[in-house]
Design a protein around this motif. Structure first.
Motif: not given
Length: 432
Positions: A382-391, A399-401, A405-411
């Motif tokens: 699941a995508a993190d609703p508060e961060s582009c790079s976390s999931y 759930p585990i967060k 790695s920078s600069p990638l975002h979760f797709n």
């Protein structure tokens, strides 16, 4: 692909072109498995056995006509019920240079009791799930021992115990917890295993010297330097072709456990290839970072698209006999019980950069608490609703967060860490 002569010829032609254009030593076939697809012997066609034998014959003829030095090998099952239904062992012996026996995953978290991932010997004479049993089976079926390459896992199979017992064959309630890096229930990489051994886990050995460890309700069967040395001695004393491993990246390649970098691979090489001995005492020194070779210079001249074959030095095809050999063949294999992540492949591209699997990012940490309303997909991300790079990843413990790695975002569409341009995340927080 193997069903007709025409389809086999198409594959052989493309394989030969790829091998020769890029200067490879040969081709290793990995089919899990003829007749017994993914270990299910009711799933495949009975004709797979004969058609696979024909593929080997036709590959050998075409390879030899092109270049007599090209190697042809195959990774094959080690479970007796699959071996006898899937393979024409006489044809394998005739047309293959080496046969990589996938002598691991004999037991795992899919079973109701704990068991050893790759025991050298069975628990008794009737136990066919062992390295020794697989070697003897193939020998009886006509495979030259000098062509047999024994598989060694650089990972462990893990279980969740259902009672207070900690021995082999203790009752189990499914696969064990996922590791920090591998993030897959039911298996741990050796670098995760050796770290646990340094932090309070209890380790024991069976009467045959196979190691296992446990802590509370977690139980793991694995390989270590001592058990690998014993397998190497077995390989040498039985005149087998060598050893192969699954996989290099599961070893303690960064020396996190303060023994030496890649202790398992070095144990194999010392025993079978005579490389120098290890350090006299434990060292926590990390190896230097790998150096990526510089890319070839760009050219503005016309390119027809044809691939130029590099100049290579040919190696003679190995000669086989019943004498003891110390050849070590290091490869990676797959098994009918898929337990490991796929090897990382680096490619050069002039278009879209390659993506990075979500399972290869930083170690997870427990959220306290996880945001409400997380929308997990079918495979538990699941995508993190508060961060582009976390999931987040769903586990039985909650759930585990995880963080890319920078600069990638979760797709969320691919469940991967991806380049920002491909994700187009609109969350604005912390400079994202």
């Amino acid at each position: 692909m193997v069903a007709t002569r025409a389809s086999r010829a198409k594959f052989i032609s493309s394989a030969l072109s790829f091998v020769t254009d890029y200067g490879f030593d040969g081709l290793d076939l990995q089919w899990a498995f003829p007749v017994c697809w993914q270990g299910d012997c009711t799933a495949g066609a009975a004709a797979d056995k004969a058609n696979f034998a024909m593929l080997l014959k036709e590959l050998r003829e075409v390879f030899d006509a092109k270049d007599n030095d090209l190697l042809l090998t195959a990774a094959v099952a080690a479970h007796d019920n699959i071996v006898q239904k899937a393979y024409d062992v006489g044809s394998m012996n005739k047309y293959l240079d080496f046969v990589n026996l996938m002598t691991f995953d004999f037991h795992g978290g899919w079973e109701p009791i704990t068991g050893l991932v790759a025991p050298l010997y069975g628990s008794d004479a009737s136990d066919t799930k062992s390295v020794d049993a697989a070697v003897k089976l193939y020998a009886r079926m006509g495979l030259d021992k000098a062509k047999m390459v024994v598989g060694i896992p650089f990972y462990g199979q893990s279980y969740k115990l259902s009672t207070g017992g900690h021995s082999v064959a203790a009752p189990a309630a499914g696969p064990g917890l996922a590791g920090e890096k591998t993030q897959q229930r039911g298996m741990l990489a050796y670098h995760e295993i050796c770290f646990r051994l340094r932090t309070g886990w209890m380790s024991k050995r069976t009467a045959n010297g196979d190691p296992y460890m446990y802590l509370k309700d977690q139980w793991v069967s694995y390989e270590d330097v001592q058990s690998i040395k014993k397998k190497a001695d077995y390989i040498a004393s039985n005149g087998l072709g060598g050893a192969m491993v699954w996989t290099l990246d599961l070893d303690d390649f960064e020396n996190k456990c303060c023994s030496e970098p890649q202790p398992l691979l070095r144990a194999v090489s010392r025993a079978l290839r005579g490389v120098p001995s290890g350090p006299v005492q434990a060292s926590c020194k990390q190896p230097p970072p790998a150096v990526t070779p510089a890319p070839p210079p760009m050219t503005t001249t016309y390119d027809s698209g044809a691939v130029q074959s590099p100049t290579t030095t040919k190696r003679p095809r190995p000669a086989f006999s019943e004498t003891t050999t110390t050849t070590t063949t290091t490869t990676t294999t797959t098994t009918e019980k898929t337990t490991t992540t796929a090897p990382t492949t680096t490619t050069t591209s002039t278009t879209t950069p390659a993506t990075t699997s979500a399972a290869s990012t930083e170690a997870p940490h427990m959220t306290s608490p996880a945001p409400g309303g997380l929308k997990f997909n079918a495979i538990g991300f699941a995508a993190d609703p508060e961060s582009c790079s976390s999931y987040y990843r769903k586990t039985p413990e909650g759930p585990i967060k995880l963080t890319c790695s920078s600069p990638l975002h979760f797709n969320p569409e691919s469940s991967q860490c991806d380049w920002p341009d491909a994700v187009k995340c609109q969350i604005k927080q912390g400079g994202e």
